[in-house]
Write a protein that holds these residues in place. Structure first.
Motif, PDB file in Angstrom:
ATOM      1  N   SER A 154      39.596  41.103  52.315  1.00  0.00           N
ATOM      2  CA  SER A 154      40.970  41.733  52.227  1.00  0.00           C
ATOM      3  C   SER A 154      41.772  41.157  51.061  1.00  0.00           C
ATOM      4  O   SER A 154      42.295  41.689  50.264  1.00  0.00           O
ATOM      5  N   ALA A 157      39.965  40.570  47.673  1.00  0.00           N
ATOM      6  CA  ALA A 157      39.964  41.719  46.878  1.00  0.00           C
ATOM      7  C   ALA A 157      41.089  42.060  46.330  1.00  0.00           C
ATOM      8  O   ALA A 157      41.213  42.359  45.213  1.00  0.00           O
ATOM      9  N   TYR A 161      41.522  41.951  42.290  1.00  0.00           N
ATOM     10  CA  TYR A 161      41.293  43.286  41.535  1.00  0.00           C
ATOM     11  C   TYR A 161      42.957  43.649  40.909  1.00  0.00           C
ATOM     12  O   TYR A 161      42.893  44.192  39.897  1.00  0.00           O
ATOM     13  N   TYR A 162      44.100  43.668  41.702  1.00  0.00           N
ATOM     14  CA  TYR A 162      45.244  43.851  41.264  1.00  0.00           C
ATOM     15  C   TYR A 162      45.823  42.780  40.205  1.00  0.00           C
ATOM     16  O   TYR A 162      46.708  43.268  39.285  1.00  0.00           O
ATOM     17  N   ARG A 223      38.048  36.309  45.611  1.00  0.00           N
ATOM     18  CA  ARG A 223      38.948  36.548  44.324  1.00  0.00           C
ATOM     19  C   ARG A 223      38.136  36.261  43.283  1.00  0.00           C
ATOM     20  O   ARG A 223      38.230  37.108  42.237  1.00  0.00           O
ATOM     21  N   VAL A 226      35.547  39.108  42.490  1.00  0.00           N
ATOM     22  CA  VAL A 226      36.267  40.154  41.940  1.00  0.00           C
ATOM     23  C   VAL A 226      36.666  40.250  40.756  1.00  0.00           C
ATOM     24  O   VAL A 226      36.544  41.154  39.921  1.00  0.00           O
ATOM     25  N   LYS A 230      34.952  42.839  38.162  1.00  0.00           N
ATOM     26  CA  LYS A 230      35.908  44.036  37.628  1.00  0.00           C
ATOM     27  C   LYS A 230      35.829  44.107  36.122  1.00  0.00           C
ATOM     28  O   LYS A 230      36.132  45.256  35.730  1.00  0.00           O
ATOM     29  N   ASN A 245      40.536  53.447  42.174  1.00  0.00           N
ATOM     30  CA  ASN A 245      40.238  51.919  42.528  1.00  0.00           C
ATOM     31  C   ASN A 245      39.681  51.698  43.730  1.00  0.00           C
ATOM     32  O   ASN A 245      38.767  50.786  44.011  1.00  0.00           O
ATOM     33  N   LEU A 249      36.066  49.806  44.212  1.00  0.00           N
ATOM     34  CA  LEU A 249      36.137  48.235  45.292  1.00  0.00           C
ATOM     35  C   LEU A 249      34.746  48.584  46.126  1.00  0.00           C
ATOM     36  O   LEU A 249      33.970  47.832  46.428  1.00  0.00           O
ATOM     37  N   ARG A 250      34.744  49.802  46.646  1.00  0.00           N
ATOM     38  CA  ARG A 250      33.896  50.179  47.756  1.00  0.00           C
ATOM     39  C   ARG A 250      32.495  50.370  47.218  1.00  0.00           C
ATOM     40  O   ARG A 250      31.355  49.725  47.867  1.00  0.00           O
ATOM     41  N   ILE A 253      32.205  46.954  43.493  1.00  0.00           N
ATOM     42  CA  ILE A 253      32.794  45.406  43.438  1.00  0.00           C
ATOM     43  C   ILE A 253      32.674  44.559  44.606  1.00  0.00           C
ATOM     44  O   ILE A 253      32.025  43.686  44.613  1.00  0.00           O
ATOM     45  N   LEU A 254      32.977  45.312  45.739  1.00  0.00           N
ATOM     46  CA  LEU A 254      32.880  44.280  47.109  1.00  0.00           C
ATOM     47  C   LEU A 254      31.414  44.210  47.336  1.00  0.00           C
ATOM     48  O   LEU A 254      31.302  43.159  48.108  1.00  0.00           O
TER      49      LEU A 254
END
Length: 351
Positions: A154, A157, A161-162, A223, A226, A230, A245, A249-250, A253-254
């Motif tokens: 969590s 990611a 991502y952000y 991290r 990701v 991305k 997003n 991610l689902r 990416i993850l």
């Protein structure tokens, strides 16, 4: 192909070891908390196929132990009392797999007690306590690893991502956790929690503490994956088509982090089992009479036990095959990842 065979070999070996511990009630001949005060620190019984007269027996048997003449804690075999080992017999009640009531045991000696690994100070069977203790220690390692990986996934990611201020903040906190010695951090966190708790509450406290201290390294690894994922073309294309997003991610990416998480799981589980053993050994973990590999070793803090009863060391050796299995599994996972990377990189150079 060789890498896959190695991976399957370690996976099967670990599956067998965990299966034995999971079915501890079946393989253990007695209740792990049942006491036999007449047999404290009884040495392990040897299984025989040949009696003192040189006769071969198809069914294995053990001899009763009696106090050696002139001694109060040294035992010797009594060749006049052989007891055949019986298989698949009814005994103490237990719950198979944690919920199925059962009384069938793999082996025993009928009305006579058989101690393959000796007894402790209260006459409790060490073999039974070793198997049931494995359920506590291994489950603590597995559950703690699950908490750590969930937190690491969590946090990693979100940071990868952000980016921006959230990435900087989360990674600085991760660096702080990496810099702190985890064992002392574990002691510090456990010291703030109540000591006088029930065994079940102590177990979940230990799991929560163990799982909360090791998230930093998996988070940094996630991290990095990701950040790379991305920027790939298929992710950019999906974003261009209006994917949210959460969807990116689902779905894209993850899943790329699965190999990292599996490798980290194979590394963290033995570390967390050792952490639980350390806390229980020092009296901060699961209390008596519930067995765990840590409190089985706590009697070694007494010098008399340390120098007189060698079989009390055996719980420290049982973790060796588990640790070797997990380390071998982690190594094969890394080799498997490297093997898959080579064809992908060569394919990329051709295109």
């Amino acid at each position: 192909m060789r890498v896959r065979r190695t991976f399957v070999k370690w996976l099967v070996a670990l599956g067998i070891l965990h299966g034995i511990v999971l079915c501890a009630g079946f393989f253990a001949p007695y209740d792990p908390v049942e006491q036999d005060r007449k047999s404290p620190y009884l040495s392990p019984m040897r299984v025989h196929l040949m009696d003192v007269h040189g006769h071969f027996h198809v069914r294995p048997f053990v001899y009763s132990l009696r106090l050696r003449e002139g001694s109060f804690d040294q035992y010797e075999e009594d060749p006049t009392e052989p007891h055949p080992v019986k298989f698949f017999l009814s005994g103490a009640r237990y719950q198979l797999l944690g919920f199925l009531p059962c009384r069938m045991h793999f082996f025993g000696a009928g009305n006579t007690r058989i101690y393959l690994l000796g007894t402790d100070a209260y006459g409790r069977d060490q073999f039974s306590r070793l198997l049931f203790g494995g359920q506590v220690s291994l489950f603590a390692g597995l559950l703690g690893t699950g908490i750590t990986l969930l937190m690491g996934l969590s946090i990693g990611a979100v940071a990868g991502y952000y980016g921006g201020w959230s990435d900087n903040l989360l990674m600085r906190v991760a660096e702080l956790f990496l810099a702190l010695p985890w064992l002392y951090l574990l002691f510090a966190l456990r010291a703030f929690l109540p000591l006088a708790v029930s065994p079940l509450e102590a177990f979940f406290l230990i799991v929560a503490v163990i799982g909360a201290v090791g998230w930093a390294r998996p988070a940094r690894l996630v991290r990095g994956v990701v950040l790379s994922a991305k920027e790939r073309d298929f992710v950019r294309a999906a974003r261009g088509f209006g994917a949210s997003n959460g969807y990116l991610l689902r779905r894209h990416i993850l899943p790329e982090t699965s190999s990292v998480l599996l490798t980290q799981a194979a590394i963290l589980i033995p570390q967390y089992v050792l952490a639980e053993m350390t806390l229980s050994f020092l009296g901060l973990g699961v209390p008596e009479p519930v067995p765990s590999w840590g409190n089985l070793l706590s009697s070694l803090q007494q010098y008399s036990v340390l120098v007189s009863y060698w079989w009390m060391y055996l719980p420290a050796l049982i973790m060796v095959p588990f640790f070797l299995g997990y380390l071998g599994l982690a190594s094969s996972l890394q080799e498997r990842e490297e093997a898959y990377k080579i064809p992908r990189s060569s394919l990329g150079s051709l295109t």
